[in-house]
Motif scaffolding. Structure first.
Motif, PDB file in Angstrom:
ATOM      1  N   ASP A  82      48.348  22.857  64.170  1.00 59.64           N
ATOM      2  CA  ASP A  82      48.486  21.674  65.024  1.00 59.64           C
ATOM      3  C   ASP A  82      49.094  22.032  66.371  1.00 59.64           C
ATOM      4  O   ASP A  82      48.706  21.496  67.408  1.00 59.64           O
ATOM      5  CB  ASP A  82      49.318  20.593  64.318  1.00 59.64           C
ATOM      6  CG  ASP A  82      50.641  21.120  63.824  1.00 59.64           C
ATOM      7  OD1 ASP A  82      50.648  22.219  63.254  1.00 59.64           O
ATOM      8  OD2 ASP A  82      51.658  20.447  64.002  1.00 59.64           O
ATOM      9  N   PRO A 131      51.383  18.168  60.191  1.00 56.64           N
ATOM     10  CA  PRO A 131      50.448  18.698  59.199  1.00 56.64           C
ATOM     11  C   PRO A 131      51.071  19.838  58.411  1.00 56.64           C
ATOM     12  O   PRO A 131      51.876  20.605  58.939  1.00 56.64           O
ATOM     13  CB  PRO A 131      49.288  19.187  60.053  1.00 56.64           C
ATOM     14  CG  PRO A 131      49.338  18.383  61.273  1.00 56.64           C
ATOM     15  CD  PRO A 131      50.767  18.086  61.513  1.00 56.64           C
ATOM     16  N   ARG A 132      50.680  19.938  57.146  1.00 58.91           N
ATOM     17  CA  ARG A 132      51.308  20.942  56.284  1.00 58.91           C
ATOM     18  C   ARG A 132      50.561  22.271  56.272  1.00 58.91           C
ATOM     19  O   ARG A 132      50.978  23.204  55.619  1.00 58.91           O
ATOM     20  CB  ARG A 132      51.369  20.416  54.858  1.00 58.91           C
ATOM     21  CG  ARG A 132      52.282  19.244  54.688  1.00 58.91           C
ATOM     22  CD  ARG A 132      53.575  19.660  54.028  1.00 58.91           C
ATOM     23  NE  ARG A 132      54.442  18.513  53.829  1.00 58.91           N
ATOM     24  CZ  ARG A 132      55.293  18.099  54.743  1.00 58.91           C
ATOM     25  NH1 ARG A 132      55.395  18.726  55.906  1.00 58.91           N
ATOM     26  NH2 ARG A 132      56.043  17.044  54.517  1.00 58.91           N
ATOM     27  N   GLU A 133      49.440  22.332  56.953  1.00 59.11           N
ATOM     28  CA  GLU A 133      48.656  23.553  56.894  1.00 59.11           C
ATOM     29  C   GLU A 133      49.282  24.641  57.751  1.00 59.11           C
ATOM     30  O   GLU A 133      49.883  24.360  58.779  1.00 59.11           O
ATOM     31  CB  GLU A 133      47.239  23.296  57.408  1.00 59.11           C
ATOM     32  CG  GLU A 133      46.379  22.567  56.426  1.00 59.11           C
ATOM     33  CD  GLU A 133      45.002  22.296  56.998  1.00 59.11           C
ATOM     34  OE1 GLU A 133      44.061  22.254  56.216  1.00 59.11           O
ATOM     35  OE2 GLU A 133      44.873  22.124  58.208  1.00 59.11           O
ATOM     36  N   GLY A 134      49.077  25.882  57.317  1.00 58.33           N
ATOM     37  CA  GLY A 134      49.513  27.005  58.125  1.00 58.33           C
ATOM     38  C   GLY A 134      48.408  28.038  58.176  1.00 58.33           C
ATOM     39  O   GLY A 134      47.497  28.023  57.347  1.00 58.33           O
ATOM     40  N   VAL A 187      48.955  27.458  53.055  1.00 58.52           N
ATOM     41  CA  VAL A 187      50.183  26.765  52.650  1.00 58.52           C
ATOM     42  C   VAL A 187      50.981  26.409  53.891  1.00 58.52           C
ATOM     43  O   VAL A 187      50.658  26.840  54.997  1.00 58.52           O
ATOM     44  CB  VAL A 187      51.053  27.638  51.732  1.00 58.52           C
ATOM     45  CG1 VAL A 187      50.386  27.802  50.400  1.00 58.52           C
ATOM     46  CG2 VAL A 187      51.331  28.968  52.394  1.00 58.52           C
ATOM     47  N   GLU A 188      52.041  25.640  53.698  1.00 56.28           N
ATOM     48  CA  GLU A 188      52.876  25.299  54.839  1.00 56.28           C
ATOM     49  C   GLU A 188      53.643  26.541  55.284  1.00 56.28           C
ATOM     50  O   GLU A 188      54.194  27.255  54.456  1.00 56.28           O
ATOM     51  CB  GLU A 188      53.859  24.190  54.478  1.00 56.28           C
ATOM     52  CG  GLU A 188      54.568  23.711  55.703  1.00 56.28           C
ATOM     53  CD  GLU A 188      55.545  22.596  55.416  1.00 56.28           C
ATOM     54  OE1 GLU A 188      55.848  22.388  54.237  1.00 56.28           O
ATOM     55  OE2 GLU A 188      55.989  21.958  56.373  1.00 56.28           O
ATOM     56  N   PRO A 189      53.654  26.821  56.585  1.00 60.06           N
ATOM     57  CA  PRO A 189      54.381  28.007  57.037  1.00 60.06           C
ATOM     58  C   PRO A 189      55.873  27.868  56.744  1.00 60.06           C
ATOM     59  O   PRO A 189      56.495  26.862  57.078  1.00 60.06           O
ATOM     60  CB  PRO A 189      54.109  28.042  58.544  1.00 60.06           C
ATOM     61  CG  PRO A 189      53.576  26.720  58.897  1.00 60.06           C
ATOM     62  CD  PRO A 189      52.955  26.144  57.675  1.00 60.06           C
ATOM     63  N   GLU A 190      56.420  28.922  56.152  1.00 62.28           N
ATOM     64  CA  GLU A 190      57.819  28.837  55.722  1.00 62.28           C
ATOM     65  C   GLU A 190      58.784  28.896  56.893  1.00 62.28           C
ATOM     66  O   GLU A 190      59.835  28.278  56.881  1.00 62.28           O
ATOM     67  CB  GLU A 190      58.121  29.997  54.773  1.00 62.28           C
ATOM     68  CG  GLU A 190      57.992  29.629  53.312  1.00 62.28           C
ATOM     69  CD  GLU A 190      58.285  30.824  52.439  1.00 62.28           C
ATOM     70  OE1 GLU A 190      59.243  31.549  52.743  1.00 62.28           O
ATOM     71  OE2 GLU A 190      57.550  31.020  51.460  1.00 62.28           O
ATOM     72  N   ARG A 233      51.354  27.433  63.107  1.00 61.27           N
ATOM     73  CA  ARG A 233      50.922  26.062  62.862  1.00 61.27           C
ATOM     74  C   ARG A 233      49.650  25.736  63.630  1.00 61.27           C
ATOM     75  O   ARG A 233      49.638  25.762  64.858  1.00 61.27           O
ATOM     76  CB  ARG A 233      52.009  25.085  63.300  1.00 61.27           C
ATOM     77  CG  ARG A 233      53.337  25.266  62.629  1.00 61.27           C
ATOM     78  CD  ARG A 233      54.193  24.062  62.881  1.00 61.27           C
ATOM     79  NE  ARG A 233      53.696  22.947  62.119  1.00 61.27           N
ATOM     80  CZ  ARG A 233      54.149  22.605  60.935  1.00 61.27           C
ATOM     81  NH1 ARG A 233      55.111  23.288  60.401  1.00 61.27           N
ATOM     82  NH2 ARG A 233      53.635  21.588  60.302  1.00 61.27           N
ATOM     83  N   GLU A 290      58.359  27.913  59.948  1.00 64.99           N
ATOM     84  CA  GLU A 290      58.217  26.902  60.994  1.00 64.99           C
ATOM     85  C   GLU A 290      58.043  25.550  60.343  1.00 64.99           C
ATOM     86  O   GLU A 290      57.002  24.930  60.466  1.00 64.99           O
ATOM     87  CB  GLU A 290      56.966  27.205  61.818  1.00 64.99           C
ATOM     88  CG  GLU A 290      57.223  27.913  63.109  1.00 64.99           C
ATOM     89  CD  GLU A 290      55.947  28.026  63.905  1.00 64.99           C
ATOM     90  OE1 GLU A 290      55.127  28.871  63.546  1.00 64.99           O
ATOM     91  OE2 GLU A 290      55.763  27.246  64.850  1.00 64.99           O
ATOM     92  N   SER A 291      59.041  25.119  59.642  1.00 63.05           N
ATOM     93  CA  SER A 291      58.839  23.882  58.906  1.00 63.05           C
ATOM     94  C   SER A 291      59.097  22.683  59.804  1.00 63.05           C
ATOM     95  O   SER A 291      59.823  22.757  60.791  1.00 63.05           O
ATOM     96  CB  SER A 291      59.741  23.847  57.684  1.00 63.05           C
ATOM     97  OG  SER A 291      60.985  24.365  58.023  1.00 63.05           O
TER      98      SER A 291
END
Lengths: 366, 525
Positions: free
Chosen positions: B253, B157-160, B146-149, B251, B151-152
């Motif tokens: 990326d 990219p939305r991956e964490g 999921v997206e890291p909460e 993240r 470090e938005s």
């Protein structure tokens, strides 16, 4: 032992900031005291005489790569006289440090911290220098890297903000008093170039020492330009009489400026730039002094010397000058010129003599 | 009663051999693992000759289908090849080669066997063979990607990362597909045996630096690693510094872009926080958005972040210094407003600021710990009642509340949370200095901070690069974020092995002749 290195860019920053710090503090007052509206010419002239000092000090440092004045003077003159001669230089470092911090402390006390004892102000300034020299020469060079852009920005700011109030007709008539006051006015800026004796301790740690002379010359060139600009600007804004009489003309000039209705005070800018520059100046002086003393005493490390030397510098700064007027008195050409020239040139003449005598192919005599 | 202590037991475990007798092997395993209830040992007989065998795995770490397939294949293969029980030794070799359904390897001793099993592999033991087959059957439930909460980012990219090293390294492998992305791994922790892997680009990351990293990681001798923070503390350069000299992120990326610069990413099993070394202060002020938004916006955002970074360190200290020592420097109208609002406040400015800062710190800590359900209540009590009531009661002045709140918000602009923590602590120091000797104290604090920062290194890499030492060439990605097509060179000290990153002169230009002419209704002739 790991040898710390700096690069010529950092050497340039050191020397430029040392020079400019003194300039923005109160140099124009001294020059314009004699030369009045022609102070800026004195500033430019000082470039040539300072270049001579740089050459005298720097050329020897380049000739003995990796060796400080303490080391090569022993090589040239033998152990006992070679150790005595650099004492002049060590004393000079102490002298310059004490004078610099006393100046800054005086301004800060009168302008910003009237109730703080002067010892505290000077103590804090010396403490920062001790901390950075304790960290080493390399961090000191990097500090200069970081501080230089900020410093430059503040210098440019304090040159630009007064422009709207400058009346350049104050600079006329050019050379009203003839050349002699202008020439006398150039003496003090030249004497301030005693700062360049730091090269004798710094150049051994520079990565490409052959180019150090160039870096120093560029720094004095830009330093002289800044001095000339400030001198011209101070006279233009304040007028020749006021510019000559004021204790700290640049400071006074900035103080007289109102950028807008809301922003009336921009002199903290100058004080801050001055503080940053003084930090570098003091640290370099302290580095040179402690390094020289440790080499003279044959110590491996200069760190144990730092704190005692800082205490001595503060004490000396208090003892030497009773008040601001005595401080200013010292910078009059009549008093300072003989002292400083003796300190710089006397050892240098001996060293150069020994160097030139020794040079023509008789190295294997020793 | 067993009087052997843990280190003795571990020693015995490492020395335990596999023998040809199945029953003895099982007894050894039972003794070592103590009949733990999640360890499944299923006995069976294989082939027409009914060779005794055992299947060992840990329940909950294996894929159910994989085990079923494995057993199926086992039966099938033994019948197909028609192994007779007389030659027991052959069973092992045949099965090792023929169990193609799963990746299999062999284990020579109990240690290898158990370590495989504890990672979700399934072990096969046969009577008459002093070896075991380990089959890859791992499979357990993981948190989804999921997206890291913490470090938005808006455009990134939305991956964490998740808690598994394998998944995390695969997230990097998916982004950098060159075979020169090398991933090395080792196990740290005498009891937890945590998998730690580090990824780099071979031929780009400095070899000496890699050697240093390897030795630092190998030096770690601890019973357990539960989070990458433990690894971080063991490999840091400046253990006493308040500043993080190891960069951590969730993240992929960011990790990928760091690896592309010649840095190394360290993955720790069991945590989504991946470490990046060498780290510098600058990279903690760069956010992913800077790079993916168009140039002017990236530039603007970054400068904004730099300013708020500085403010989050110095603002309360400067406020205290100005009001205490240099009120004449404050514009007169502003000063009058502030003083009027301070009318009747019983504390000196320092106490006021410290009080509000402390309150805020407590609120924030409570905000992190509190259960979600009571969050709203705390917000109301903390923000509204405390703040509003404190001002109305005349205990603090609104000016201080504004300063403290603004500083807090400014500190949150830093993309790396650990830096915000640093700012929190240093801020208090600055308040004290400002209260003691005014702006001179602030200047002192600033200079000491600079000295501290420039004398720090992260794995030999200067922490303040490219500001100190000044590297002009790297300034294109420092305070300003230069155009992508101008980022021709890698950071000089990191990518020294091959500075050129991309072909120079790729500035996009419109074609000289337009494809769409205004005549002929847009059609070219």
């Amino acid at each position: 032992m790991f040898r710390e290195k700096i690069v010529n860019r950092q050497l340039f920053f050191f020397l430029f900031m040392q020079r400019t710090t003194i300039v923005i503090s109160f140099l124009p007052a001294l020059t314009s005291g004699r030369a009045l509206q022609d102070a800026w010419i004195s500033g430019l002239l000082a470039f040539f005489s300072s270049a001579v000092i740089i050459f005298v000090v720097g050329r020897l440092a380049v000739a003995f790569p990796g060796k400080s004045i303490i080391q090569y003077s022993q090589e040239l003159l033998g152990s006992i006289p070679g150790k005595l001669l650099p004492l002049f230089y060590l004393f000079l470092f102490l002298y310059m440090t004490a004078t610099d911090i006393r100046l800054y402390a005086e301004v800060l006390k009168t302008g910003f911290l009237p109730e703080t004892p002067i010892v505290v102000i000077m103590g804090i300034m010396m403490l920062t220098a001790v901390i950075v020299v304790y960290a080493g020469l390399e961090p000191l060079g990097r500090c200069a890297d970081i501080i230089f852009p900020v410093f430059l920005l503040m210098i440019l700011g304090s040159l630009l903000f007064p422009l709207p109030q400058a009346d350049f007709r104050n600079l006329q008539p050019v050379l009203y008093g003839g050349w002699s006051p202008v020439l006398v006015g150039a003496i003090t800026p030249t004497v301030i170039s005693a700062q360049y004796t730091n090269m004798a301790m710094l150049v051994p740690s520079v990565q490409e020492p052959q180019k150090s002379l160039g870096a120093a010359l560029w720094s004095i060139l830009f330093g002289s330009l800044v001095l000339a600009l400030f001198a011209a600007l101070a006279v233009s804004v304040l007028g020749p009489d006021e510019g000559a009489r004021a204790a700290f003309p640049v400071f006074k000039m900035i103080k007289s400026i109102r950028v807008s209705e809301f922003l009336e005070r921009i002199e903290p800018l100058v004080i801050f730039a001055w503080g940053l520059g003084l930090f570098i100046t003091n640290s370099v002086n302290l580095y040179s002094g402690s390094r020289g003393l440790s080499q003279l005493l044959g110590l491996k490390d200069n760190r144990p010397l730092l704190l005692p030397m800082a205490v001595i510098a503060v004490t000396f700064a208090i003892q030497k000058y009773r008040d601001y007027f005595e401080l200013k008195q010292f910078f009059e050409p009549e008093t300072c010129a003989p002292v400083i020239f003796f300190i710089i040139f006397f050892p240098m003449i001996i060293l150069w003599g020994a160097y030139l005598l020794r040079r023509p192919g008789n190295r294997n005599r020793r | 009663m067993d009087y052997r202590d843990i280190s003795q037991r571990e020693e015995d475990f490492k020395k335990a051999p596999l023998v040809a007798d199945l029953e003895r092997n099982l007894r050894t395993i039972m003794e070592i693992t103590g009949n733990s209830y999640d360890l499944s040992i299923k006995k069976c007989q294989i082939g027409p000759e009914k060779v005794p065998a055992a299947v060992i795995f840990i329940d909950g770490m294996i894929e159910k289908f994989a085990i079923e397939n494995l057993l199926q294949a086992l039966k099938l293969e033994t019948f197909k090849t028609g192994i007779d029980g007389i030659n027991k030794k052959e069973i092992f070799a045949t099965l090792l080669n023929s169990l193609l359904t799963e990746i299999s390897r062999e284990a020579d001793d109990i240690q290898t066997l158990y370590e495989g099993v504890s990672q979700g592999e399934t072990a096969l033991l046969f009577d008459g063979t002093a070896k075991a087959i380990l089959c890859e059957t791992r499979g357990w439930s993981l948190r989804t990607i999921v997206e890291p909460e913490n470090e938005s980012a808006i455009r990134a990219p939305r991956e964490g990362f998740v808690e598994s090293v394998r998944v995390n390294t695969s997230l990097i492998r998916r982004r950098i597909r060159s075979p020169n992305l090398w991933i090395e791994n080792l196990y740290v922790g005498s009891l937890t045996r945590t998998e730690v892997a580090f990824a780099y680009i071979k031929g780009l990351a400095g070899e000496e630096f890699l050697e240093e990293l390897r030795s630092r990681l190998k030096r770690i001798d601890i019973d357990g690693i539960l989070e990458s923070g433990v690894v971080e503390e063991f490999i840091r350069d400046a253990p006493f510094s308040l500043f993080p000299t190891v960069f951590r992120t969730e993240r992929p990326d960011r990790v990928a872009s760091a690896i592309l610069e010649g840095r190394v990413a360290i993955f720790t099993n069991g945590t989504p926080f991946v470490l990046v070394v060498p780290a510098d202060l600058l990279m903690m002020l760069q956010a992913p958005d800077d790079y993916f938004e168009i140039f002017p916006i990236g530039l603007f955002l970054r400068i904004l972040r730099f300013i708020s970074f500085l403010l989050s360190f110095f603002l309360p200290g400067i406020y205290v210094a100005l009001l205490n020592f240099h009120p004449e420097l404050v514009p007169i109208t502003l000063l009058l407003r502030i003083q009027a609002a301070r009318e009747g406040v019983p504390f000196p400015v320092v106490a006021e600021v410290l009080l509000m800062e402390a309150t805020f710190e407590i609120l924030r800590e409570a905000g992190v710990r509190l259960p979600r359900a009571v969050g709203a209540a705390i917000t109301i009590v903390g923000a509204l009642i405390l703040g509003d009531a404190a001002i109305r009661a005349g205990i603090v002045s609104p000016g201080v509340v504004i300063i403290v709140a603004f500083t807090a918000i400014a500190s949150f602009t830093s993309p790396v949370f650990s830096l915000a923590l640093t700012a929190r602590l240093i801020r208090f120091g600055m308040i004290f200095l400002g209260a003691l000797i005014g702006l001179l104290g602030i200047q002192f604090g600033l200079l000491v901070l600079i000295v501290h920062l420039v004398s720090m290194r992260s794995f030999g890499y200067p922490y303040m690069a490219p500001f100190g030492p000044l590297i002009w060439q790297d300034m294109k990605d420092a305070v300003i974020r230069g155009f992508w097509w101008k980022q021709t060179y890698r950071p000089r000290l990191l990518g020294f092995r091959e500075p050129l990153r991309q072909r120079p002169g790729q500035m996009p230009r419109p074609p000289r002749k337009s494809n769409y002419s205004d005549k002929n209704g847009g059609k070219d002739e």
